[in-house]
Design a protein around this motif. Structure first.
Motif, PDB file in Angstrom:
ATOM      1  N   LYS A  50       0.824  -1.217   0.000  1.00 28.35           N
ATOM      2  CA  LYS A  50       0.000   0.000   0.000  1.00 28.35           C
ATOM      3  C   LYS A  50       0.857   1.265   0.000  1.00 28.35           C
ATOM      4  O   LYS A  50       0.473   2.289  -0.555  1.00 28.35           O
ATOM      5  N   LEU A  51       2.037   1.189   0.606  1.00 31.90           N
ATOM      6  CA  LEU A  51       2.942   2.343   0.655  1.00 31.90           C
ATOM      7  C   LEU A  51       3.784   2.482  -0.617  1.00 31.90           C
ATOM      8  O   LEU A  51       4.553   3.422  -0.752  1.00 31.90           O
ATOM      9  N   GLY A  52       3.660   1.529  -1.526  1.00 31.67           N
ATOM     10  CA  GLY A  52       4.492   1.546  -2.726  1.00 31.67           C
ATOM     11  C   GLY A  52       5.922   1.147  -2.444  1.00 31.67           C
ATOM     12  O   GLY A  52       6.853   1.564  -3.143  1.00 31.67           O
ATOM     13  N   ALA A  53       6.114   0.306  -1.416  1.00 28.11           N
ATOM     14  CA  ALA A  53       7.467  -0.052  -0.979  1.00 28.11           C
ATOM     15  C   ALA A  53       8.056  -1.233  -1.734  1.00 28.11           C
ATOM     16  O   ALA A  53       9.267  -1.464  -1.641  1.00 28.11           O
ATOM     17  N   ALA A  54       7.232  -1.993  -2.446  1.00 27.25           N
ATOM     18  CA  ALA A  54       7.705  -3.251  -3.053  1.00 27.25           C
ATOM     19  C   ALA A  54       7.929  -3.113  -4.545  1.00 27.25           C
ATOM     20  O   ALA A  54       7.027  -2.725  -5.291  1.00 27.25           O
ATOM     21  N   ASP A  55       9.130  -3.458  -4.982  1.00 26.63           N
ATOM     22  CA  ASP A  55       9.407  -3.529  -6.416  1.00 26.63           C
ATOM     23  C   ASP A  55       8.761  -4.758  -7.037  1.00 26.63           C
ATOM     24  O   ASP A  55       8.351  -4.732  -8.193  1.00 26.63           O
ATOM     25  N   GLN A  56       8.707  -5.848  -6.245  1.00 27.17           N
ATOM     26  CA  GLN A  56       8.115  -7.093  -6.712  1.00 27.17           C
ATOM     27  C   GLN A  56       7.157  -7.632  -5.655  1.00 27.17           C
ATOM     28  O   GLN A  56       7.389  -7.473  -4.456  1.00 27.17           O
ATOM     29  N   ILE A  57       6.099  -8.291  -6.121  1.00 30.93           N
ATOM     30  CA  ILE A  57       5.172  -9.015  -5.245  1.00 30.93           C
ATOM     31  C   ILE A  57       5.137 -10.450  -5.772  1.00 30.93           C
ATOM     32  O   ILE A  57       4.613 -10.709  -6.851  1.00 30.93           O
ATOM     33  N   ILE A  58       5.730 -11.378  -5.017  1.00 30.55           N
ATOM     34  CA  ILE A  58       5.885 -12.733  -5.534  1.00 30.55           C
ATOM     35  C   ILE A  58       5.534 -13.772  -4.483  1.00 30.55           C
ATOM     36  O   ILE A  58       5.530 -13.503  -3.285  1.00 30.55           O
ATOM     37  N   ALA A  59       5.258 -14.980  -4.955  1.00 30.40           N
ATOM     38  CA  ALA A  59       4.906 -16.090  -4.069  1.00 30.40           C
ATOM     39  C   ALA A  59       6.131 -16.565  -3.297  1.00 30.40           C
ATOM     40  O   ALA A  59       7.282 -16.382  -3.724  1.00 30.40           O
ATOM     41  N   LEU A  60       5.869 -17.199  -2.168  1.00 30.24           N
ATOM     42  CA  LEU A  60       6.946 -17.691  -1.309  1.00 30.24           C
ATOM     43  C   LEU A  60       7.916 -18.586  -2.068  1.00 30.24           C
ATOM     44  O   LEU A  60       9.136 -18.462  -1.913  1.00 30.24           O
ATOM     45  N   ASP A  61       7.404 -19.483  -2.909  1.00 31.42           N
ATOM     46  CA  ASP A  61       8.294 -20.436  -3.576  1.00 31.42           C
ATOM     47  C   ASP A  61       9.167 -19.795  -4.648  1.00 31.42           C
ATOM     48  O   ASP A  61      10.090 -20.434  -5.169  1.00 31.42           O
ATOM     49  N   ARG A  62       8.908 -18.528  -4.964  1.00 29.63           N
ATOM     50  CA  ARG A  62       9.749 -17.818  -5.937  1.00 29.63           C
ATOM     51  C   ARG A  62      10.808 -16.948  -5.259  1.00 29.63           C
ATOM     52  O   ARG A  62      11.726 -16.442  -5.922  1.00 29.63           O
ATOM     53  N   ILE A  63      10.694 -16.767  -3.953  1.00 28.61           N
ATOM     54  CA  ILE A  63      11.641 -15.883  -3.263  1.00 28.61           C
ATOM     55  C   ILE A  63      13.074 -16.424  -3.260  1.00 28.61           C
ATOM     56  O   ILE A  63      14.022 -15.654  -3.469  1.00 28.61           O
ATOM     57  N   PRO A  64      13.302 -17.734  -3.040  1.00 26.21           N
ATOM     58  CA  PRO A  64      14.694 -18.211  -3.098  1.00 26.21           C
ATOM     59  C   PRO A  64      15.387 -17.892  -4.411  1.00 26.21           C
ATOM     60  O   PRO A  64      16.555 -17.471  -4.411  1.00 26.21           O
ATOM     61  N   GLU A  65      14.692 -18.050  -5.528  1.00 24.18           N
ATOM     62  CA  GLU A  65      15.318 -17.749  -6.809  1.00 24.18           C
ATOM     63  C   GLU A  65      15.570 -16.249  -6.957  1.00 24.18           C
ATOM     64  O   GLU A  65      16.583 -15.836  -7.535  1.00 24.18           O
ATOM     65  N   ALA A  66      14.665 -15.428  -6.408  1.00 27.73           N
ATOM     66  CA  ALA A  66      14.888 -13.981  -6.443  1.00 27.73           C
ATOM     67  C   ALA A  66      16.142 -13.610  -5.656  1.00 27.73           C
ATOM     68  O   ALA A  66      16.926 -12.743  -6.069  1.00 27.73           O
ATOM     69  N   ILE A  67      16.349 -14.283  -4.515  1.00 24.00           N
ATOM     70  CA  ILE A  67      17.548 -14.050  -3.730  1.00 24.00           C
ATOM     71  C   ILE A  67      18.777 -14.507  -4.490  1.00 24.00           C
ATOM     72  O   ILE A  67      19.789 -13.792  -4.561  1.00 24.00           O
ATOM     73  N   ASN A  68      18.702 -15.690  -5.069  1.00 28.46           N
ATOM     74  CA  ASN A  68      19.849 -16.219  -5.819  1.00 28.46           C
ATOM     75  C   ASN A  68      20.185 -15.324  -7.006  1.00 28.46           C
ATOM     76  O   ASN A  68      21.354 -15.107  -7.338  1.00 28.46           O
ATOM     77  N   SER A  69      19.149 -14.777  -7.644  1.00 27.45           N
ATOM     78  CA  SER A  69      19.378 -13.866  -8.763  1.00 27.45           C
ATOM     79  C   SER A  69      20.081 -12.597  -8.308  1.00 27.45           C
ATOM     80  O   SER A  69      21.020 -12.114  -8.961  1.00 27.45           O
ATOM     81  N   PHE A  70      19.674 -12.054  -7.166  1.00 30.72           N
ATOM     82  CA  PHE A  70      20.331 -10.876  -6.606  1.00 30.72           C
ATOM     83  C   PHE A  70      21.780 -11.180  -6.260  1.00 30.72           C
ATOM     84  O   PHE A  70      22.676 -10.363  -6.500  1.00 30.72           O
ATOM     85  N   CYS A  71      22.017 -12.368  -5.722  1.00 31.85           N
ATOM     86  CA  CYS A  71      23.390 -12.757  -5.383  1.00 31.85           C
ATOM     87  C   CYS A  71      24.269 -12.854  -6.634  1.00 31.85           C
ATOM     88  O   CYS A  71      25.440 -12.462  -6.625  1.00 31.85           O
ATOM     89  N   ARG A  72      23.693 -13.367  -7.717  1.00 35.32           N
ATOM     90  CA  ARG A  72      24.473 -13.505  -8.952  1.00 35.32           C
ATOM     91  C   ARG A  72      24.886 -12.156  -9.500  1.00 35.32           C
ATOM     92  O   ARG A  72      25.974 -12.008 -10.082  1.00 35.32           O
ATOM     93  N   THR A  73      24.039 -11.142  -9.323  1.00 36.24           N
ATOM     94  CA  THR A  73      24.371  -9.811  -9.841  1.00 36.24           C
ATOM     95  C   THR A  73      25.495  -9.158  -9.045  1.00 36.24           C
ATOM     96  O   THR A  73      26.112  -8.191  -9.500  1.00 36.24           O
ATOM     97  N   SER A  74      25.788  -9.706  -7.857  1.00 40.46           N
ATOM     98  CA  SER A  74      26.842  -9.115  -7.015  1.00 40.46           C
ATOM     99  C   SER A  74      28.209  -9.676  -7.339  1.00 40.46           C
ATOM    100  O   SER A  74      29.219  -9.183  -6.858  1.00 40.46           O
ATOM    101  N   VAL A  75      28.243 -10.740  -8.113  1.00 44.03           N
ATOM    102  CA  VAL A  75      29.522 -11.402  -8.397  1.00 44.03           C
ATOM    103  C   VAL A  75      30.315 -10.602  -9.407  1.00 44.03           C
ATOM    104  O   VAL A  75      29.764 -10.110 -10.379  1.00 44.03           O
TER     105      VAL A  75
END
Length: 367
Positions: free
Chosen positions: A342-367
């Motif tokens: 409601k505050l416009g704080a989220a770039d993405q709204i995703i299901a729980l089972d998709r969050i691990p891949e979102a984290i892994n994707s963020f980690c890959r961009t840091s390499v």
């Protein structure tokens, strides 16, 4: 779930507990105590004629213990359960096991001074029951979870300002490979955290976590996760470094903040007043991440009652961090993510089972 009053059954071998909790709940509009029982055998007989919307359940009782009863209830007809039990060391593991069977939240009661405690905690009990009644029962008990968050208190609602003033500290650094992941969650969060952390590789970026949980349980929760995960999971201590392959869980009864020490991230574990009725508070953690990591961070807000973390996630978003909110369908309680969205704080709204891949994707961009 009834569309009228929340129908509650209290199962406790203490006549005092049954009396005081019944009085606290019966005085509230929208709540009806339909029955009390001194043990699960009596409770099962009464539930044949009227099934409650919420069970308030003790652990140590005659004839059948609360854990066995909880498992039976969840197998037959998943129902929101609030555990009302002592957290003495001798009973902590039993309570821990009961929560693993699918209970929503817990009320901690002392061995002594019980009547005064229960009377003083009437608001906590009412709030826990109301929160439990909104739980997504189809998800309860689906994934074993070792603990659950404490009932939300109705004390004055401080903001993160009482711990860390808005805009304080050095400005967020430019994006570097030194990044961090911050996660905040409450009701249903132990299940969600287990589902996520067990799917992360040992090379994952450092993680800082606030899960609303009593202090006797955070170390047990971290220890259990540590045995299940490729990453190291532990209860945070003041000055701990945030490094790849490590997740730090804020200790119950303390606030946790991310700070910068030279080129390294560390955590400050501090005492202080409740923030958003909680300690630890997600808002406190997220604000510190916004200040000290900025665009170097990923912020994730997940299942939970209330709005703790919503404003903090917005601060992370405004500091150019990437932000994620768990979607409604996969939340036990869609309170905290809803308020953040409601505050416009989220770039993405995703299901729980998709969050691990979102984290892994963020980690890959840091390499």
């Amino acid at each position: 779930m009834s569309t009228d009053k929340i129908k509650v059954m209290i199962v406790d071998d203490s006549a005092l507990v049954r009396q005081v909790v019944s009085q606290a709940l019966a005085s509230e509009p929208g709540i009806e105590v339909i029955a009390t029982a001194s043990d699960p055998v009596f409770a099962m007989e009464k539930m044949k004629t009227q099934w409650p919307d919420v069970l308030v359940l003790d652990i140590e009782m005659p004839r059948m213990d609360g854990i066995s009863f909880l498992k039976k209830v969840m197998a037959e007809r998943p129902t929101p359960v609030v555990i009302c039990s002592s957290l003495a060391e001798s009973g902590a593991q039993a309570t821990f096991d009961a929560l693993a069977a699918g209970a929503v939240s817990i009320i901690t009661k002392p061995k002594a001074g019980l009547k005064t405690f229960l009377e003083d905690s009437a608001n906590d009990i009412v709030t826990a029951v109301r929160a439990a009644s909104r739980a997504n029962v189809r998800l309860l008990g689906r994934t074993p979870s070792p603990a659950a968050p404490p009932a939300m208190s109705l004390r004055p609602k401080n903001t993160a300002d009482v711990i860390l003033a808005a805009g304080s500290g050095p400005s967020a650094m430019a994006r570097t490979t030194d990044q961090v992941i911050a996660i905040g969650t409450s009701t249903g969060g132990t299940q969600a955290l287990e589902a996520i952390l067990t799917r992360l590789p040992a090379t994952c970026l450092g993680i800082v976590i606030v899960q609303h949980m009593p202090e006797k349980f955070t170390a047990m929760f971290a220890e259990r996760l540590n045995g299940l995960c490729a990453i190291e999971v532990r209860e945070a201590k003041n000055g701990d470094r945030v490094i790849p392959g490590r997740a730090l869980i804020a200790p119950g009864g303390k606030h946790m903040m991310l700070k910068r020490s030279g080129a390294q991230y560390v955590v400050d574990v501090v005492d202080g007043p409740l923030v958003n009725r909680h300690k630890p508070s997600v808002d406190v953690l997220f604000r510190s991440v916004a200040r000290f990591a900025g665009a170097n961070a990923l912020g994730i807000i997940m299942t939970g009652m209330g709005d703790d973390g919503a404003r903090g996630l917005k601060e992370m978003h405004d500091a150019k961090a990437h932000t994620i909110a768990q979607d409604e369908a996969s939340c036990i309680v869609f309170g905290m993510p809803k308020e953040a969205i409601k505050l416009g704080a989220a770039d993405q709204i995703i299901a729980l089972d998709r969050i691990p891949e979102a984290i892994n994707s963020f980690c890959r961009t840091s390499v």
